[in-house]
Design a protein around this motif. Structure first.
Motif, PDB file in Angstrom:
ATOM      1  N   ALA A  27       0.848  -0.704   0.055  1.00 28.88           N
ATOM      2  CA  ALA A  27       0.221  -0.425   0.172  1.00 28.88           C
ATOM      3  C   ALA A  27       0.967   1.615  -0.291  1.00 28.88           C
ATOM      4  N   GLY A  28       2.172   1.207   0.765  1.00 28.44           N
ATOM      5  CA  GLY A  28       2.940   2.090   0.152  1.00 28.44           C
ATOM      6  C   GLY A  28       3.662   2.980  -0.450  1.00 28.44           C
ATOM      7  N   ALA A  29       3.733   1.334  -1.078  1.00 27.26           N
ATOM      8  CA  ALA A  29       5.026   1.550  -1.680  1.00 27.26           C
ATOM      9  C   ALA A  29       3.857   1.926  -3.272  1.00 27.26           C
ATOM     10  N   GLY A  30       2.319   1.671  -3.310  1.00 17.35           N
ATOM     11  CA  GLY A  30       1.759   1.588  -4.412  1.00 17.35           C
ATOM     12  C   GLY A  30       1.850   3.514  -4.753  1.00 17.35           C
ATOM     13  N   SER A  31       1.092   4.444  -4.101  1.00 21.09           N
ATOM     14  CA  SER A  31       1.140   5.417  -3.398  1.00 21.09           C
ATOM     15  C   SER A  31       1.969   6.175  -3.741  1.00 21.09           C
ATOM     16  N   CYS A  32       3.653   5.450  -4.517  1.00 22.24           N
ATOM     17  CA  CYS A  32       5.066   6.174  -4.522  1.00 22.24           C
ATOM     18  C   CYS A  32       5.504   6.616  -5.762  1.00 22.24           C
ATOM     19  N   ASP A  33       6.294   6.557  -5.810  1.00 19.02           N
ATOM     20  CA  ASP A  33       7.180   7.106  -7.553  1.00 19.02           C
ATOM     21  C   ASP A  33       8.464   6.771  -7.527  1.00 19.02           C
ATOM     22  N   GLY A  34       8.776   6.080  -6.079  1.00 20.25           N
ATOM     23  CA  GLY A  34      10.068   5.402  -5.518  1.00 20.25           C
ATOM     24  C   GLY A  34       9.867   4.605  -4.596  1.00 20.25           C
ATOM     25  N   ILE A  35      10.624   3.255  -4.475  1.00 17.27           N
ATOM     26  CA  ILE A  35      11.668   2.745  -2.398  1.00 17.27           C
ATOM     27  C   ILE A  35      12.356   2.633  -2.810  1.00 17.27           C
ATOM     28  N   VAL A  36      12.846   3.378  -1.581  1.00 15.36           N
ATOM     29  CA  VAL A  36      14.135   2.813  -0.527  1.00 15.36           C
ATOM     30  C   VAL A  36      14.013   1.511   0.442  1.00 15.36           C
ATOM     31  N   HIS A  37      14.876   0.559  -0.121  1.00 18.01           N
ATOM     32  CA  HIS A  37      14.393   0.021   1.590  1.00 18.01           C
ATOM     33  C   HIS A  37      15.340  -0.087   1.935  1.00 18.01           C
ATOM     34  N   CYS A  38      15.572   0.704   3.378  1.00 20.55           N
ATOM     35  CA  CYS A  38      16.902   0.234   3.681  1.00 20.55           C
ATOM     36  C   CYS A  38      16.294  -0.742   5.154  1.00 20.55           C
ATOM     37  N   GLY A  39      15.170  -0.743   4.843  1.00 14.56           N
ATOM     38  CA  GLY A  39      14.370  -1.126   6.547  1.00 14.56           C
ATOM     39  C   GLY A  39      15.264  -2.943   6.387  1.00 14.56           C
ATOM     40  N   PHE A  40      15.271  -3.080   7.819  1.00 19.95           N
ATOM     41  CA  PHE A  40      16.179  -4.303   8.309  1.00 19.95           C
ATOM     42  C   PHE A  40      15.630  -4.881   9.559  1.00 19.95           C
ATOM     43  N   ILE A  41      15.869  -5.839  10.224  1.00 20.31           N
ATOM     44  CA  ILE A  41      15.678  -6.703  11.169  1.00 20.31           C
ATOM     45  C   ILE A  41      16.523  -7.048  12.060  1.00 20.31           C
ATOM     46  N   HIS A  42      17.228  -5.903  12.854  1.00 22.30           N
ATOM     47  CA  HIS A  42      18.859  -6.468  13.146  1.00 22.30           C
ATOM     48  C   HIS A  42      19.068  -7.704  14.466  1.00 22.30           C
ATOM     49  N   ASP A  43      18.412  -8.776  14.239  1.00 20.94           N
ATOM     50  CA  ASP A  43      17.819  -9.969  15.665  1.00 20.94           C
ATOM     51  C   ASP A  43      18.866 -10.896  14.939  1.00 20.94           C
ATOM     52  N   PHE A  44      20.510 -11.212  15.346  1.00 23.14           N
ATOM     53  CA  PHE A  44      21.325 -11.816  14.708  1.00 23.14           C
ATOM     54  C   PHE A  44      20.839 -13.339  15.769  1.00 23.14           C
ATOM     55  N   ALA A  45      20.644 -13.180  16.663  1.00 23.22           N
ATOM     56  CA  ALA A  45      20.117 -14.384  17.182  1.00 23.22           C
ATOM     57  C   ALA A  45      18.638 -15.016  16.384  1.00 23.22           C
ATOM     58  N   ARG A  46      18.190 -15.006  15.101  1.00 23.08           N
ATOM     59  CA  ARG A  46      17.579 -15.556  14.637  1.00 23.08           C
ATOM     60  C   ARG A  46      17.401 -14.923  12.977  1.00 23.08           C
ATOM     61  N   GLU A  98      16.099 -16.449   9.806  1.00 26.74           N
ATOM     62  CA  GLU A  98      14.764 -15.886   9.855  1.00 26.74           C
ATOM     63  C   GLU A  98      14.725 -14.595   9.374  1.00 26.74           C
ATOM     64  N   VAL A  99      15.061 -13.654   9.982  1.00 28.43           N
ATOM     65  CA  VAL A  99      15.141 -12.400   9.472  1.00 28.43           C
ATOM     66  C   VAL A  99      15.225 -12.172   8.463  1.00 28.43           C
ATOM     67  N   CYS A 100      16.081 -12.804   7.883  1.00 28.31           N
ATOM     68  CA  CYS A 100      16.954 -13.025   6.317  1.00 28.31           C
ATOM     69  C   CYS A 100      15.587 -12.993   5.304  1.00 28.31           C
ATOM     70  N   GLU A 101      14.963 -14.060   6.504  1.00 23.71           N
ATOM     71  CA  GLU A 101      13.848 -14.538   5.261  1.00 23.71           C
ATOM     72  C   GLU A 101      12.913 -13.594   4.914  1.00 23.71           C
ATOM     73  N   ILE A 102      12.469 -12.709   6.008  1.00 21.22           N
ATOM     74  CA  ILE A 102      11.659 -11.485   5.763  1.00 21.22           C
ATOM     75  C   ILE A 102      11.746 -10.841   5.165  1.00 21.22           C
ATOM     76  N   ASP A 103      13.646 -10.315   4.776  1.00 18.38           N
ATOM     77  CA  ASP A 103      13.429  -9.459   4.088  1.00 18.38           C
ATOM     78  C   ASP A 103      13.476  -9.768   2.998  1.00 18.38           C
ATOM     79  N   ARG A 104      13.925 -11.360   2.610  1.00 23.74           N
ATOM     80  CA  ARG A 104      13.297 -11.486   1.014  1.00 23.74           C
ATOM     81  C   ARG A 104      11.641 -11.182   0.851  1.00 23.74           C
ATOM     82  N   ARG A 105      10.638 -11.895   1.577  1.00 26.83           N
ATOM     83  CA  ARG A 105       9.181 -11.581   1.320  1.00 26.83           C
ATOM     84  C   ARG A 105       8.752  -9.991   1.158  1.00 26.83           C
TER      85      ARG A 105
END
Length: 303
Positions: free
Chosen positions: A60-79, A82-89
């Motif tokens: 929804a957020g991406a669809g309303s914009c002209d471009g996307i910068v994806h800086c987000g990542f869950i910095h949890d090295f204990a899992r 899992e968080v890398c797969e979250i980023d893939r999705r």
């Protein structure tokens, strides 16, 4: 442009938001907390509430914009896997939103992923290198694999590889971890001769690189946002030792494993990296202090 930024209140993302706004762009920033939302509003950005697991919200957020910068990542090295797969999705969902358009998507990754791909001893990792994939690949490659799958959809996507140290005031990444280890252990350590090299960039220079990629329409598959090709790890430890007043020592084997713990892999990382193609393509010229000069400042040791 109206730009959707994930990780918008984070260390790198907030610098990207400010740089975009100062250049005249509008920003819609992803925020998962009230504090993040307030921070974005203070910078002059609009707020989109959600997180990286809310794929419909991301779209929804991406669809309303002209471009996307994806800086987000869950910095949890204990899992970490899992968080890398979250980023893939998340990357896949963002890319699917842009299918059939010319709107650019920038995905964040790391130069460390191509450290083992240099063709010869003494060579630099370049933007032309492709990260290894498959079952033996590092989990973090998920983001680049997702970017490649998005590109196969015909989406205009680029990967921004950041170096192990993105530094500056407010840093809460690898360098502060090293400082905390030195405080805890009473020594600033390096592994072996400490000649292994970390590329580095100031967060404000990195932010400028993101904007230039976005404005250029994400023309290359990979960009490298490193201002320095490789700072010897021993030199990083030396500044930390000087600032804390603790010995600077070489360690190896079990001693190094005990000192660094899970971080030993990164402490031994040799990742000399070029950003020559990025600079030539974008006209990007880093202007802010290098890692050692920045590290040798009170803001890294206060508190």
């Amino acid at each position: 442009m109206r730009v959707f930024v994930t990780g918008a209140s984070g260390f790198v993302g907030s610098a990207v938001v400010r740089d975009l706004i100062e250049a005249g762009h509008q920003v819609l920033g992803l925020a998962r907390s009230d504090a993040a939302a307030e921070s974005l509003q203070a910078m002059g950005a609009k707020v989109h509430r959600g997180d990286l697991t809310d794929l419909a919200g991301l779209q929804a957020g991406a669809g309303s914009c002209d471009g996307i910068v994806h800086c987000g990542f869950i910095h949890d090295f204990a899992r970490f896997k899992e968080v890398c797969e979250i980023d893939r999705r998340a990357v896949t969902a963002l890319g699917e939103t842009l299918r059939g358009t010319e709107r650019p998507l920038i995905v964040t990754s790391g130069t460390a992923l191509v450290s083992g791909q240099v063709p010869a001893t003494g060579a630099l990792a370049t933007e032309a290198l492709v990260t290894p994939t498959g079952e033996t690949a590092l989990p973090r490659v998920a983001s680049e694999e997702a970017a490649a799958s998005v590109a196969a959809m015909g989406v205009r996507v680029s990967v921004m590889r950041l170096p192990p140290s993105v530094h500056g005031a407010g840093d809460h990444g690898f360098v502060p971890l090293l400082i905390n280890l030195a405080r805890e252990k009473g020594v600033a350590a390096y592994i072996g001769d400490g000649a292994n090299r970390w590329p580095a960039v100031h967060r404000l220079d990195a932010a400028r690189a993101y904007r230039l990629v976005l404005e250029s329409g994400a023309q290359m598959p990979h960009y490298h946002a490193n201002a320095e090709e490789g700072v010897p790890f021993r030199d990083i430890a030396t500044v930390i030792g000087k600032r804390l007043g603790v010995p600077v020592v070489s360690q190896s084997g079990d001693e190094a494993a005990a000192h660094f713990g899970w971080f030993a892999h990164f402490a031994a990382l040799d990742n000399p990296t070029s950003s020559a193609l990025t600079r030539a393509k974008l006209g990007w010229q880093p202007q802010h202090p290098g890692l050692l000069a920045d590290l040798d400042q009170p803001h890294y040791f206060e508190g």
